[in-house]
Design a protein around this motif. Structure first.
Motif, PDB file in Angstrom:
ATOM      1  N   TRP A 149      61.186 129.058  62.350  1.00 36.27           N
ATOM      2  CA  TRP A 149      60.635 130.406  62.379  1.00 36.27           C
ATOM      3  C   TRP A 149      61.590 131.329  61.624  1.00 36.27           C
ATOM      4  N   LEU A 150      61.058 132.064  60.663  1.00 37.05           N
ATOM      5  CA  LEU A 150      61.872 132.950  59.835  1.00 37.05           C
ATOM      6  C   LEU A 150      61.733 134.382  60.334  1.00 37.05           C
ATOM      7  N   LEU A 151      62.803 134.944  60.870  1.00 32.85           N
ATOM      8  CA  LEU A 151      62.767 136.327  61.337  1.00 32.85           C
ATOM      9  C   LEU A 151      62.578 137.274  60.163  1.00 32.85           C
ATOM     10  N   ASP A 152      62.140 138.502  60.430  1.00 33.99           N
ATOM     11  CA  ASP A 152      61.798 139.414  59.340  1.00 33.99           C
ATOM     12  C   ASP A 152      63.026 139.930  58.584  1.00 33.99           C
ATOM     13  N   SER A 153      64.212 139.574  59.047  1.00 35.38           N
ATOM     14  CA  SER A 153      65.440 139.894  58.304  1.00 35.38           C
ATOM     15  C   SER A 153      65.973 138.674  57.548  1.00 35.38           C
ATOM     16  N   PHE A 154      65.182 137.604  57.489  1.00 32.72           N
ATOM     17  CA  PHE A 154      65.526 136.420  56.704  1.00 32.72           C
ATOM     18  C   PHE A 154      65.699 136.811  55.235  1.00 32.72           C
ATOM     19  N   HIS A 170      68.216 139.863  70.205  1.00 31.41           N
ATOM     20  CA  HIS A 170      68.119 140.131  68.772  1.00 31.41           C
ATOM     21  C   HIS A 170      68.779 141.457  68.428  1.00 31.41           C
ATOM     22  N   GLN A 171      69.894 141.742  69.049  1.00 25.71           N
ATOM     23  CA  GLN A 171      70.615 142.961  68.739  1.00 25.71           C
ATOM     24  C   GLN A 171      71.105 142.942  67.292  1.00 25.71           C
ATOM     25  N   VAL A 172      71.106 144.117  66.693  1.00 28.54           N
ATOM     26  CA  VAL A 172      71.624 144.282  65.338  1.00 28.54           C
ATOM     27  C   VAL A 172      72.865 145.158  65.422  1.00 28.54           C
ATOM     28  N   LEU A 173      73.980 144.666  64.936  1.00 23.07           N
ATOM     29  CA  LEU A 173      75.237 145.403  65.007  1.00 23.07           C
ATOM     30  C   LEU A 173      75.302 146.465  63.924  1.00 23.07           C
ATOM     31  N   LYS A 214      50.599 138.703  53.682  1.00 25.00           N
ATOM     32  CA  LYS A 214      50.528 139.877  54.548  1.00 25.00           C
ATOM     33  C   LYS A 214      51.791 139.995  55.405  1.00 25.00           C
ATOM     34  N   ILE A 215      52.217 138.874  55.993  1.00 24.59           N
ATOM     35  CA  ILE A 215      53.424 138.907  56.826  1.00 24.59           C
ATOM     36  C   ILE A 215      54.668 139.061  55.972  1.00 24.59           C
ATOM     37  N   LEU A 216      54.712 138.351  54.832  1.00 25.62           N
ATOM     38  CA  LEU A 216      55.883 138.398  53.964  1.00 25.62           C
ATOM     39  C   LEU A 216      56.129 139.804  53.430  1.00 25.62           C
ATOM     40  N   SER A 217      55.063 140.570  53.254  1.00 26.31           N
ATOM     41  CA  SER A 217      55.215 141.934  52.742  1.00 26.31           C
ATOM     42  C   SER A 217      55.972 142.841  53.708  1.00 26.31           C
ATOM     43  N   LYS A 218      56.038 142.453  54.986  1.00 27.10           N
ATOM     44  CA  LYS A 218      56.717 143.257  55.991  1.00 27.10           C
ATOM     45  C   LYS A 218      58.181 142.851  56.169  1.00 27.10           C
ATOM     46  N   TYR A 219      58.615 141.796  55.468  1.00 28.30           N
ATOM     47  CA  TYR A 219      60.005 141.346  55.591  1.00 28.30           C
ATOM     48  C   TYR A 219      60.932 142.351  54.910  1.00 28.30           C
ATOM     49  N   LYS A 220      62.060 142.611  55.555  1.00 30.95           N
ATOM     50  CA  LYS A 220      62.987 143.648  55.092  1.00 30.95           C
ATOM     51  C   LYS A 220      63.562 143.327  53.719  1.00 30.95           C
ATOM     52  N   ASP A 274      54.550 138.646  64.600  1.00 32.10           N
ATOM     53  CA  ASP A 274      53.973 137.832  63.535  1.00 32.10           C
ATOM     54  C   ASP A 274      55.072 137.489  62.534  1.00 32.10           C
ATOM     55  N   LEU A 275      55.329 136.211  62.369  1.00 29.62           N
ATOM     56  CA  LEU A 275      56.385 135.739  61.493  1.00 29.62           C
ATOM     57  C   LEU A 275      55.906 134.559  60.661  1.00 29.62           C
ATOM     58  N   LEU A 276      56.690 134.221  59.655  1.00 27.44           N
ATOM     59  CA  LEU A 276      56.428 133.019  58.876  1.00 27.44           C
ATOM     60  C   LEU A 276      57.195 131.858  59.493  1.00 27.44           C
ATOM     61  N   LYS A 277      56.614 130.683  59.375  1.00 29.08           N
ATOM     62  CA  LYS A 277      57.340 129.494  59.822  1.00 29.08           C
ATOM     63  C   LYS A 277      57.190 128.384  58.798  1.00 29.08           C
TER      64      LYS A 277
END
Length: 470
Positions: free
Chosen positions: A75-80, A359-362, A10-16, A51-54
């Motif tokens: 902890w793996l951010l959703d842009s991992f 967590h700024q994104v350039l 469920k969480i992995l499906s939301k990763y970019k 909610d993240l994966l670890k």
């Protein structure tokens, strides 16, 4: 590593980058089959949650001929995997964290591999390998001194010779001590600005005899300030958390290379001693040219790149954002502008989302926003850098480190691996600063015009560095 568990899926499906993330997790499993992927909720420093994966598991540490297991969580951010994991030790009840160069008091892990993260060159497997190597040199955990029987597999029951209360034998632990090297106008401005910011328990100003930037310390000795000590001995800097180097040793030579070499020679006399006296300190370089001198300090100090930085484009970034938000946009933008690259005509700008500073994104400057940036740069011309303004910038950076603010600054840092830069050069890049030094924001694909400027800076700095004797 069960990627088919419902909560994980469920969480992995939301990763970019869902498919790439799965590939990376499978590679981790092949190398570390005991690692587990679980779902969790991570709380950021601003109080927000996600909610993240670890990853949970142990890495093997060999110490004094014996093998031990070091428990960690990533902890793996959703842009991992395009952003680095947030790494922690997870000690058992019988363990205690040894705060040091690569681990803070809360168990947060800080390593060059995280600072220089650039996928696909960077990966969790490479990160774990560096983690093992660093922790074998400096074990981050030890057993609590109780009368209970200790299990050596819990890690480092054998390090009884390490005094846990000493936190790695660092002098003045718990004291916010700052040293400023160089007694000229900039050194004096840095001292006054840092003290005005507060949060400093002790500040030492050291006037270097070999430096041409000296002469302002006598008045400070006569009209002394509370908490400020004036010295000519580098040993007075021992136990500093931040060491600011403002000293220059310019000569009257015609050749620019010769002039810079004089400064490099001065650094050779002071930087190794400063690093030895304060091995856990952050070196903040303000000598010029700042990109070269920060690079020299990095090589001569043997400190990790996270702990060696220059003042870089911090002041220019703050000025640019002020002009954009106040003079041009009337605070209507949701983005912040950062000046990156070399402190020269080749410097460029990038945007970053303001929400959640840590967590700024350039994002690059687009064709639609370039006229705005160009106008702002034009308004910046002629502002110059005065000693007091640079001193304020130094104080701003120092305060972020001491107060562990996790605030983003554009500081001179090792740029290798950022945005495809392969050379070992130092440039200004947005970095998150705290007590454990700097963590770079992820790279960004620049426009062809800005990329050309950055490459020109890389080339000129590399050429200059090749002509110096370090």
């Amino acid at each position: 590593m069960d990627l088919n568990h419902e909560s994980v899926r469920k969480i992995l499906s939301k990763y970019k980058f869902h498919d790439v993330a799965i590939e990376e997790l499978q590679k981790i499993y092949l190398n570390y089959p005991d690692m587990k992927t679980v779902a969790g909720t991570y709380t950021f420093t601003d109080g927000s949650q996600k909610d993240l994966l670890k990853l949970l598991g142990n890495i093997p540490i060999r110490y004094q001929g014996c093998l031990y297991n070091l428990p960690i969580q990533l902890w793996l951010l959703d842009s991992f995997p395009f952003t680095p994991p947030i790494c922690f030790l997870r000690p058992t009840a019988s363990m205690v964290i040894r705060e040091g160069k690569h681990v803070d008091a809360k168990g947060r892990i800080h390593l060059p591999a995280l600072h220089n993260w650039d996928h696909p060159k960077s990966s969790v497997i490479v990160l774990l390998q560096e983690m093992i190597a660093k922790f074998e040199e400096d074990p981050p955990l030890a057993m609590k001194s109780t009368g209970d029987e200790k299990d050596p597999n819990e890690l480092l029951a054998i390090v009884s010779h390490l005094n846990i209360t000493e936190g790695g034998n660092r002098p003045d632990q718990g004291v916010n001590k700052v040293s400023v090297i160089g007694g000229g106008d900039l050194g004096m401005a840095a001292v006054l600005s840092i003290m005005a910011k507060g949060f400093v328990d002790k500040l030492v100003l050291i006037d270097i005899p070999e430096s041409s930037t000296k002469g302002g310390t006598m008045d400070l000795e006569i009209l002394s300030l509370p908490k400020v000590e004036v010295s000519k001995d580098l040993s007075a800097s021992a136990g500093s958390k931040v060491v600011v180097v403002t000293a220059n040793a310019w000569n009257n030579e015609q050749s620019f290379v010769s002039v810079v070499q004089t400064n490099v020679d001065l650094y050779g006399k002071i930087i190794p001693s400063l690093a030895r006296l304060s091995p856990s300190a952050v070196l903040l370089i303000a000598s010029q040219p700042v990109e070269i001198m920060t690079h020299v300090a990095y090589r001569q100090s043997c400190l990790p790149p996270t702990h060696v930085m220059g003042v870089g484009c911090n002041l220019e970034s703050e000025r640019l954002s002020y002009i954009l938000n106040i003079a041009l946009l009337a605070n209507s933008t949701s983005k912040k502008a950062w000046v990156i690259g070399e402190l020269s005509d080749n410097k460029v700008a990038v945007w970053a989302n303001v929400g959640g500073d840590k967590h700024q994104v350039l994002v690059p400057v687009s064709n639609s926003t370039r006229p705005l940036i160009d106008r702002a740069f034009e308004m910046l011309k002629g502002k110059g850098q005065r000693s007091w303004s640079v001193g304020l910038s130094i104080a701003d950076i120092t305060h972020s480190i001491l107060a562990d603010q996790r605030k983003t600054h554009s500081i001179t840092t090792l740029a290798q691996g950022w945005g495809g830069i392969s050379s070992e050069v130092f440039l200004s890049l947005p970095c998150v600063l705290g007590v454990n030094g700097s963590t770079r924001l992820a790279g960004v694909a620049l426009s062809s015009e800005d990329d050309a400027k950055l490459k020109a800076s890389v080339s000129s700095l590399s050429n200059l560095l090749a002509q110096l004797k370090i």
